[in-house]
Design an enzyme around this catalytic site. Structure first.
Site, PDB file in Angstrom:
ATOM      1  N   SER A  31       0.830  -1.208   0.000  1.00 41.33           N
ATOM      2  CA  SER A  31       0.000   0.000   0.000  1.00 41.33           C
ATOM      3  C   SER A  31       0.862   1.254   0.000  1.00 41.33           C
ATOM      4  CB  SER A  31      -0.858   0.049   1.267  1.00 41.33           C
ATOM      5  OG  SER A  31      -1.661  -1.080   1.336  1.00 41.33           O
ATOM      6  N   HIS A  62      -5.161  -1.403  -5.271  1.00 38.78           N
ATOM      7  CA  HIS A  62      -4.281  -2.530  -5.604  1.00 38.78           C
ATOM      8  C   HIS A  62      -4.389  -2.958  -7.076  1.00 38.78           C
ATOM      9  CE1 HIS A  62      -3.929  -3.065  -1.212  1.00 38.78           C
ATOM     10  NE2 HIS A  62      -2.783  -3.616  -1.513  1.00 38.78           N
ATOM     11  N   TYR A  86      -7.691 -12.884   1.570  1.00 40.36           N
ATOM     12  CA  TYR A  86      -9.044 -12.512   2.016  1.00 40.36           C
ATOM     13  C   TYR A  86      -9.971 -12.160   0.847  1.00 40.36           C
ATOM     14  CZ  TYR A  86      -7.200  -7.710   1.638  1.00 40.36           C
ATOM     15  OH  TYR A  86      -6.608  -6.572   1.190  1.00 40.36           O
ATOM     16  N   ALA A 114       2.160  -2.784   4.164  1.00 36.96           N
ATOM     17  CA  ALA A 114       1.718  -1.902   5.247  1.00 36.96           C
ATOM     18  C   ALA A 114       1.328  -2.794   6.412  1.00 36.96           C
ATOM     19  CB  ALA A 114       0.514  -1.088   4.793  1.00 36.96           C
ATOM     20  N   SER A 213      -0.531  -9.992   4.426  1.00 36.40           N
ATOM     21  CA  SER A 213       0.166 -10.436   3.201  1.00 36.40           C
ATOM     22  C   SER A 213       1.556 -10.937   3.560  1.00 36.40           C
ATOM     23  CB  SER A 213       0.279  -9.257   2.220  1.00 36.40           C
ATOM     24  OG  SER A 213       1.141  -8.272   2.743  1.00 36.40           O
ATOM     25  N   ASN A 236      -0.133   2.136  11.460  1.00 34.64           N
ATOM     26  CA  ASN A 236      -1.036   2.408  12.583  1.00 34.64           C
ATOM     27  C   ASN A 236      -0.578   1.559  13.754  1.00 34.64           C
ATOM     28  OD1 ASN A 236      -2.326   0.276  10.594  1.00 34.64           O
ATOM     29  ND2 ASN A 236      -2.962  -0.300  12.659  1.00 34.64           N
TER      30      ASN A 236
HETATM   31  N1  HPA Z   1      -3.656  -5.131  10.954  1.00 35.07           N
HETATM   32  C1  HPA Z   1      -3.591  -5.884   9.823  1.00 35.07           C
HETATM   33  N2  HPA Z   1      -3.166  -5.416   8.672  1.00 35.07           N
HETATM   34  C2  HPA Z   1      -2.781  -4.130   8.626  1.00 35.07           C
HETATM   35  C3  HPA Z   1      -2.827  -3.299   9.743  1.00 35.07           C
HETATM   36  C4  HPA Z   1      -3.290  -3.829  10.966  1.00 35.07           C
HETATM   37  O1  HPA Z   1      -3.365  -3.147  12.002  1.00 35.07           O
HETATM   38  N3  HPA Z   1      -2.375  -2.076   9.329  1.00 35.07           N
HETATM   39  C5  HPA Z   1      -2.060  -2.187   8.029  1.00 35.07           C
HETATM   40  N4  HPA Z   1      -2.301  -3.427   7.576  1.00 35.07           N
END
Ligand code: HPA
Length: 274
Positions: A31, A62, A86, A114, A213, A236
């Site tokens: 991402s 994507h 998923y 990410a 992933s 995050n």
């Molecule tokens: N959890 C799973 N996948 C993710 C997250 C997360 O907090 N942040 C970015 N991809």
């Protein structure tokens, strides 16, 4: 041989009708890195949808194609967009592009993604060099009849992420003053984000970052004898570690913000791979 083998070989034939480019490094863009092509001297592009039987992603952000070209003088194939388990694909389809890039000639696989930070010393925007992974919660992509042409039935996974490539990335980050954390990446299937209890479990198990992933791709690539490295962009704090609810938009925004530095680290590292 097997349906899985025939399908990958069919994709290879389809690619070879369009380009005979032989990459050395295969790069999977996570991402936020979708516009990495601007760093590549592009020789050819192939939309995934133009490759017979190739799995095409449905996730916003994507949309996919292979980009062939040079980073500095290094021949690369870049995946702009990957497919995720998923989305409903068979796990063998999720790793089909990885296998295909190896068959195109790539010896090195550079995975990016990410993630959510589990390690409490991580913050949004941090980069984490992947030193190991936990695959236990995602289906193993090697389940099914072994494809002997690809690798052995019981491949060793004690050093999936190549030590020399890790050293190069560490040194590159240092030389360019790019802060780099390191740690263990755990793959869950998604698409729901994790619950706080799942994140506490993952932390107990030794994970530093979580995503949806990468690990299955690393397993398939290791099976085929590729040298692998990976960097995760922590976008995050994982569930329960902050009061904010998690959203895909937040992840995407953090990834976009970190992208310029991420691209620099990627480019400068790849240049040193040969
Ligand atoms: N959890 C799973 N996948 C993710 C997250 C997360 O907090 N942040 C970015 N991809």
């Amino acid at each position: 041989m097997s349906n899985v083998y025939d399908k990958v070989m069919g994709c290879l034939e389809s690619v070879r009708e369009k380009t005979d480019f032989v990459p050395k490094v295969a790069i999977v863009l996570g991402s936020g890195l979708g516009d990495y092509a601007e760093k590549i001297r592009v020789e050819a592009e192939i939309d995934y949808s133009d490759i017979k039987d190739f799995p095409v992603s449905t996730v916003p952000g994507h949309a996919g194609k292979f980009i062939f070209g040079y980073v500095d003088d290094v021949p690369v194939v870049c995946m702009k967009g990957r497919v995720h388990y998923y989305e409903g694909y068979d796990i063998s389809d999720v790793v089909l592009p990885t296998r295909l890039m190896k068959l195109m000639g790539a010896e090195i696989l550079f995975l990016t993604n990410a993630s959510g930070g589990i390690n409490t010393s991580f913050g949004a925007g941090d980069f984490m060099l992947i030193t190991d992974h936990i695959s236990t919660f995602a289906p193993n992509p090697l389940i099914g009849p072994n494809i002997d042409a690809f690798g052995t039935r019981f491949p060793d996974m004690s050093e999936v992420y190549d030590k020399d490539l890790q050293d190069i990335i560490r040194q590159t980050a240092k030389d360019h003053n790019i802060p780099l954390k390191e740690g263990v990446y755990i793959q869950f299937t998604g698409p729901s984000f994790e619950s706080p209890a799942e994140i506490r479990m993952a932390k107990t198990l030794g994970a530093d970052a979580v995503g949806m992933s990468t690990v299955v791709e690393a397993i398939a690539a290791n099976h085929m004898g590729m040298k692998i490295c990976g960097i995760s962009c922590v976008c995050n704090l994982a569930a329960g570690l902050s009061t904010n609810p998690l959203t895909h938009d937040e992840v995407q925004a953090a990834a976009n913000k970190a992208a310029p530095l991420f691209k620099q680290l990627l480019t400068e590292s790849v240049k040193r791979f040969v």
